[in-house]
Write a protein that holds these residues in place. Structure first.
Motif, PDB file in Angstrom:
ATOM      1  N   ASP A   6      -2.859  -6.602  -3.170  1.00  0.00           N
ATOM      2  CA  ASP A   6      -4.207  -6.054  -3.063  1.00  0.00           C
ATOM      3  C   ASP A   6      -4.618  -5.491  -4.423  1.00  0.00           C
ATOM      4  O   ASP A   6      -4.209  -4.394  -4.818  1.00  0.00           O
ATOM      5  CB  ASP A   6      -4.144  -4.956  -1.979  1.00  0.00           C
ATOM      6  CG  ASP A   6      -5.481  -4.280  -1.729  1.00  0.00           C
ATOM      7  OD1 ASP A   6      -6.352  -4.331  -2.617  1.00  0.00           O
ATOM      8  OD2 ASP A   6      -5.627  -3.694  -0.646  1.00  0.00           O
TER       9      ASP A   6
ATOM     10  N   GLY B 180       0.809  -1.217   0.000  1.00  0.00           N
ATOM     11  CA  GLY B 180       0.000   0.000   0.000  1.00  0.00           C
ATOM     12  C   GLY B 180       0.844   1.269   0.000  1.00  0.00           C
ATOM     13  O   GLY B 180       0.653   2.162  -0.843  1.00  0.00           O
TER      14      GLY B 180
ATOM     15  N   THR C 119      -3.758   1.874   2.602  1.00  0.00           N
ATOM     16  CA  THR C 119      -4.863   0.936   2.472  1.00  0.00           C
ATOM     17  C   THR C 119      -5.428   0.563   3.832  1.00  0.00           C
ATOM     18  O   THR C 119      -6.627   0.468   4.023  1.00  0.00           O
ATOM     19  CB  THR C 119      -4.345  -0.346   1.795  1.00  0.00           C
ATOM     20  OG1 THR C 119      -3.525   0.054   0.732  1.00  0.00           O
ATOM     21  CG2 THR C 119      -5.476  -1.203   1.309  1.00  0.00           C
TER      22      THR C 119
ATOM     23  N   ASN D  72       1.572  -5.089  -5.790  1.00  0.00           N
ATOM     24  CA  ASN D  72       0.762  -5.280  -4.588  1.00  0.00           C
ATOM     25  C   ASN D  72       0.042  -6.620  -4.655  1.00  0.00           C
ATOM     26  O   ASN D  72      -0.183  -7.164  -5.744  1.00  0.00           O
ATOM     27  CB  ASN D  72      -0.265  -4.133  -4.439  1.00  0.00           C
ATOM     28  CG  ASN D  72      -0.620  -3.838  -2.995  1.00  0.00           C
ATOM     29  OD1 ASN D  72      -0.406  -4.673  -2.110  1.00  0.00           O
ATOM     30  ND2 ASN D  72      -1.180  -2.659  -2.742  1.00  0.00           N
TER      31      ASN D  72
END
Ligand SMILES: Nc1nc2c(ncn2[C@@H]2O[C@H](COP(=O)(O)OP(=O)(O)OP(=O)(O)O)[C@@H](O)[C@H]2O)c(=O)[nH]1
Ligand SMILES: [Mg+2]
Length: 366
Positions: free
Chosen positions: A37, A11, A356, A35
């Motif tokens: 994510d 993040g 994040t 990432n």
């Protein structure tokens, strides 16, 4: 033109990449977001994106578990290596303390090292309020990173409050810490990309950053009536950096950009000031670029490396002018920078500066 590839991992790393993508860096700088994510990464503006560990994490992040971040990087090793294979220098950045950045960054550094790329890593350490667990994870990640990256620059987030005051907003504090990387990337990319008349060349640079250990970097500007010695010291002791012992540094690179009115005595004074802060036998490479259109009187960028490791024999011969710290003295004009097209992003940039773990309003794991 030497290519600098910057990978922002997790993040925080992706926030930094996103901020850099709006900074008009030279075209020789390639920005890559990495990432676990998928959602956070899709919102990052960059030249390339690598979603690591799609099998391990199913695109949902590493849940503050460094082991998961590590496994994700191993799963995606091939893509990561491919992305770095054409780089001359690899920059890595992440916030340590979570799962993805902490676990994956040492692996990415190892992959870069396997490709024989010089690696500089810039990492943040978590705020105290984030708790012991994140701090311990960050410390373990830092140790792993020190083994595989060449130069590691540490920015403790606690220093943001100390230096910027408690009234600064979190977003502005983060922007400030990301700006250190931005300034140095800008300085480096322009310093080592002087086609033809190169003052600090890639090999000079590599010989400085391949000293393993902690590193420090900074940029400062000298305005009219400013004191030159203090400006050099400002560049060498950035207040947001971890406390480091410059008197243990093995090498430093100093890039000076000045107007054509710079005097030899000023140039010598910069060299002398840098030298005073470092051990006598440290390798110091100083370059000078003349830019008559510079807004300030002088711009100084310093990277000092090899701090905190046993000092090996330094072999590099230093061609002297009349002082042993000046090895380059070319008066050249900085070529006009090509400003790349702004990168595409369809998301709200300010929102992306929020890490994040805050955006998703998950409490940090203690
Ligand atoms: N200076 C700065 N620090 C940040 C920023 N974003 C997050 N951090 C710090 O970085 C640490 C890691 O947070 P993230 O980068 O969100 O974590 P991650 O690597 O994505 O890990 P997981 O989400 O657990 O997979 C946090 O504990 C914060 O201390 C940022 O934009 N700037
Ligand atoms: Mg994350």
């Amino acid at each position: 033109m030497p290519k600098l590839t910057v990978l922002g991992v997790g993040g925080c790393g992706c926030n930094t990449i996103n901020q850099l993508s709006h900074a008009n860096l030279p075209p020789s700088v390639e920005l890559v977001s990495v990432n676990t994510d998928a959602q956070a990464m899709a919102a990052t503006s960059s030249h390339a994106r690598i979603q690591i560990g799609p099998q391990t994490t199913r695109g949902l992040g590493a849940g503050a578990k460094p082991d998961v971040g590590c496994a994700a990087a191993i799963e995606s090793a091939q893509e990561l290596s491919q992305q770095m294979q054409h780089a001359d220098i690899v920059f890595l950045t992440a916030g340590l303390g979570g799962g993805t950045g902490t676990g994956a960054l040492p692996q990415v550094a190892r992959l870069a090292q396997e490709l024989s790329k010089p690696v500089i890593a810039v990492v943040t350490m978590p705020f105290s309020f984030e708790g012991q667990h994140r701090k311990a994870n960050a410390e373990t990640g830092l140790q792993a990173l020190l083994e595989s990256a060449n130069a590691v620059i540490v920015l403790p987030n606690d220093k943001l409050a100390e230096v910027l005051g408690t009234k600064v907003t979190l977003l502005n504090a983060f922007k400030e810490s990301n700006k250190i990387l931005q300034d140095v990337l800008f300085g480096l990319a322009t310093t080592i990309s002087q086609a033809g008349l190169i003052n600090i060349d890639l090999n000079d640079f590599i010989s400085v950053i391949s000293r393993q250990g902690r590193a420090a970097m900074g940029v400062s500007n000298l305005k009219a009536d400013d004191d030159l010695v203090s400006a050099v010291k400002r560049a060498m002791q950035h207040p947001l950096l971890d406390n480091i012992q410059l008197n243990q540094a093995q090498a430093a690179i100093v890039s000076v950009v000045a107007k054509d009115t710079i005097e030899l005595s000023q140039y010598n004074q910069i060299g002398a000031t840098v030298h005073e802060q470092l051990p006598k036998d440290a390798l110091v490479i100083i370059g000078l670029t003349i830019n008559p259109d510079l807004e300030s009187e002088l711009e100084i960028m310093v990277i000092a490396t090899g701090i905190g490791f046993a000092q090996p024999e330094i072999q590099d011969p230093i061609p002297a002018v009349n002082d042993n710290y000046i090895n380059v003295h070319n008066f050249i004009k900085r070529p006009a920078l090509h400003v790349p097209e702004p990168l595409q992003t369809k998301y709200d940039v300010d929102n992306l500066q929020i890490p994040t773990y805050l955006r998703q309003q998950k409490p940090p794991t203690h």
